[in-house]
Scaffold this motif. Structure first.
Motif, mmCIF file in Angstrom:
data_model
loop_
_atom_site.group_PDB
_atom_site.id
_atom_site.type_symbol
_atom_site.label_atom_id
_atom_site.label_comp_id
_atom_site.label_asym_id
_atom_site.label_seq_id
_atom_site.Cartn_x
_atom_site.Cartn_y
_atom_site.Cartn_z
ATOM 1 N N HIS A 24 -20.561 46.556 29.125
ATOM 2 C CA HIS A 24 -19.985 47.304 30.246
ATOM 3 C C HIS A 24 -18.526 47.621 29.914
ATOM 4 O O HIS A 24 -17.843 46.819 29.269
ATOM 5 C CB HIS A 24 -20.082 46.467 31.527
ATOM 6 C CG HIS A 24 -19.734 47.231 32.755
ATOM 7 N ND1 HIS A 24 -18.443 47.391 33.179
ATOM 8 C CD2 HIS A 24 -20.523 47.891 33.640
ATOM 9 C CE1 HIS A 24 -18.438 48.110 34.289
ATOM 10 N NE2 HIS A 24 -19.689 48.428 34.588
ATOM 11 N N PRO A 25 -18.028 48.783 30.340
ATOM 12 C CA PRO A 25 -16.632 49.138 30.025
ATOM 13 C C PRO A 25 -15.588 48.111 30.498
ATOM 14 O O PRO A 25 -14.519 48.013 29.907
ATOM 15 C CB PRO A 25 -16.434 50.476 30.754
ATOM 16 C CG PRO A 25 -17.809 51.058 30.835
ATOM 17 C CD PRO A 25 -18.737 49.881 30.993
ATOM 18 N N GLY A 29 -17.461 46.877 26.449
ATOM 19 C CA GLY A 29 -18.020 48.209 26.225
ATOM 20 C C GLY A 29 -17.037 49.210 25.671
ATOM 21 O O GLY A 29 -17.374 50.017 24.805
ATOM 22 N N THR A 30 -15.805 49.162 26.141
ATOM 23 C CA THR A 30 -14.790 50.100 25.652
ATOM 24 C C THR A 30 -14.474 49.830 24.180
ATOM 25 O O THR A 30 -14.363 50.771 23.383
ATOM 26 C CB THR A 30 -13.513 49.991 26.512
ATOM 27 O OG1 THR A 30 -13.875 50.193 27.882
ATOM 28 C CG2 THR A 30 -12.491 51.018 26.105
ATOM 29 N N MET A 33 -17.502 51.026 22.142
ATOM 30 C CA MET A 33 -17.535 52.486 22.015
ATOM 31 C C MET A 33 -16.484 52.962 21.014
ATOM 32 O O MET A 33 -16.774 53.814 20.172
ATOM 33 C CB MET A 33 -17.308 53.151 23.374
ATOM 34 C CG MET A 33 -18.506 53.055 24.295
ATOM 35 S SD MET A 33 -18.200 53.699 25.957
ATOM 36 C CE MET A 33 -17.630 55.333 25.632
ATOM 37 N N THR A 39 -18.540 58.460 22.494
ATOM 38 C CA THR A 39 -18.003 58.898 23.778
ATOM 39 C C THR A 39 -19.087 58.637 24.822
ATOM 40 O O THR A 39 -20.246 58.385 24.475
ATOM 41 C CB THR A 39 -17.654 60.397 23.760
ATOM 42 O OG1 THR A 39 -18.868 61.150 23.574
ATOM 43 C CG2 THR A 39 -16.662 60.732 22.651
ATOM 44 N N GLU A 40 -18.714 58.736 26.076
ATOM 45 C CA GLU A 40 -19.724 58.557 27.127
ATOM 46 C C GLU A 40 -20.796 59.640 27.032
ATOM 47 O O GLU A 40 -21.958 59.378 27.338
ATOM 48 C CB GLU A 40 -19.067 58.538 28.497
ATOM 49 C CG GLU A 40 -18.284 57.253 28.729
ATOM 50 C CD GLU A 40 -17.890 57.057 30.176
ATOM 51 O OE1 GLU A 40 -18.640 57.492 31.067
ATOM 52 O OE2 GLU A 40 -16.837 56.453 30.387
ATOM 53 N N GLU A 41 -20.420 60.818 26.597
ATOM 54 C CA GLU A 41 -21.388 61.901 26.426
ATOM 55 C C GLU A 41 -22.395 61.565 25.318
ATOM 56 O O GLU A 41 -23.577 61.868 25.434
ATOM 57 C CB GLU A 41 -20.681 63.233 26.105
ATOM 58 C CG GLU A 41 -19.880 63.811 27.255
ATOM 59 C CD GLU A 41 -18.547 63.097 27.480
ATOM 60 O OE1 GLU A 41 -17.904 62.642 26.492
ATOM 61 O OE2 GLU A 41 -18.149 62.954 28.646
ATOM 62 N N LEU A 43 -23.435 58.618 24.546
ATOM 63 C CA LEU A 43 -24.342 57.597 25.050
ATOM 64 C C LEU A 43 -25.387 58.171 26.002
ATOM 65 O O LEU A 43 -26.493 57.643 26.098
ATOM 66 C CB LEU A 43 -23.555 56.476 25.738
ATOM 67 C CG LEU A 43 -22.592 55.716 24.831
ATOM 68 C CD1 LEU A 43 -21.827 54.673 25.625
ATOM 69 C CD2 LEU A 43 -23.334 55.059 23.679
ATOM 70 N N LYS A 44 -25.066 59.238 26.677
ATOM 71 C CA LYS A 44 -26.008 59.854 27.614
ATOM 72 C C LYS A 44 -27.117 60.619 26.896
ATOM 73 O O LYS A 44 -28.123 60.957 27.505
ATOM 74 C CB LYS A 44 -25.263 60.783 28.565
ATOM 75 C CG LYS A 44 -24.368 60.041 29.528
ATOM 76 C CD LYS A 44 -23.586 60.998 30.409
ATOM 77 C CE LYS A 44 -22.635 60.204 31.302
ATOM 78 N NZ LYS A 44 -21.770 61.090 32.074
#
Length: 162
Positions: A24-25, A29-30, A33, A39-41, A43-44
């Motif tokens: 988790h960020p 998580g940060t 990453m 990036t969050e994109e 991961l999506k």
């Protein structure tokens, strides 16, 4: 000694629950990453059903190994040929199991063996992969920490309840 499959299926969920918290960020998580250049994109874009489904199947495989590492009676059972041979085992086996069949079957004992498995098995594997992949020590320690915590909890559940 009967196997409690519900405990094994439950223990396999630990990797998903710990992973949700660990990556988790607000926890690691940060860092994870950043060390992976995600990036969050990014991961999506993954197929979550495939990722979580295979994670659960792999975790079930881990529970099977942890069962033999955390439950010492598994060794005695294997010495007589496994569960199919229990009825034909010598009286000494049945006497041994009557005396020691539930010895060291606690969460604490299983957690100890899970921790040792994480520290001396998972950590070196993650470390070797990380070194060859030219990853940072942050990357290695985040992943190794995840496996140490996960295997500790899984080992405890398996030893106490499986």
């Amino acid at each position: 000694m009967e196997i409690n499959f519900i405990a094994l299926f439950g223990a396999a969920l630990v990797s998903l629950v710990v992973g949700f918290i660990w990556y988790h960020p607000k926890t690691f998580g940060t860092i994870w990453m950043k060390e992976n250049n995600f990036t969050e994109e990014d991961l999506k874009k993954g197929n979550m059903l495939k990722i979580f489904g295979l994670t659960y199947i792999f975790s079930l495989m881990i529970t099977m190994i942890l069962m033999s590492l955390t439950i010492h009676q598994s060794g005695a059972i294997s010495m007589v040929g496994g569960p199919p041979m229990l009825n034909s085992a010598k009286p000494s086996f049945h006497a041994f199991m009557a005396d020691y069949g539930m010895a060291y079957r606690t969460f604490k004992h299983g957690a100890l063996h899970g921790f040792i498995s994480g520290l001396f098995f998972a950590f070196p594997i993650v470390g070797i992969n990380g070194l060859f992949e030219r990853k940072s020590w942050k990357y290695i320690l985040v992943h190794a920490g995840f496996w140490i915590v996960t295997l500790t909890l899984m080992g405890g559940i398996i030893c106490a309840y499986a």
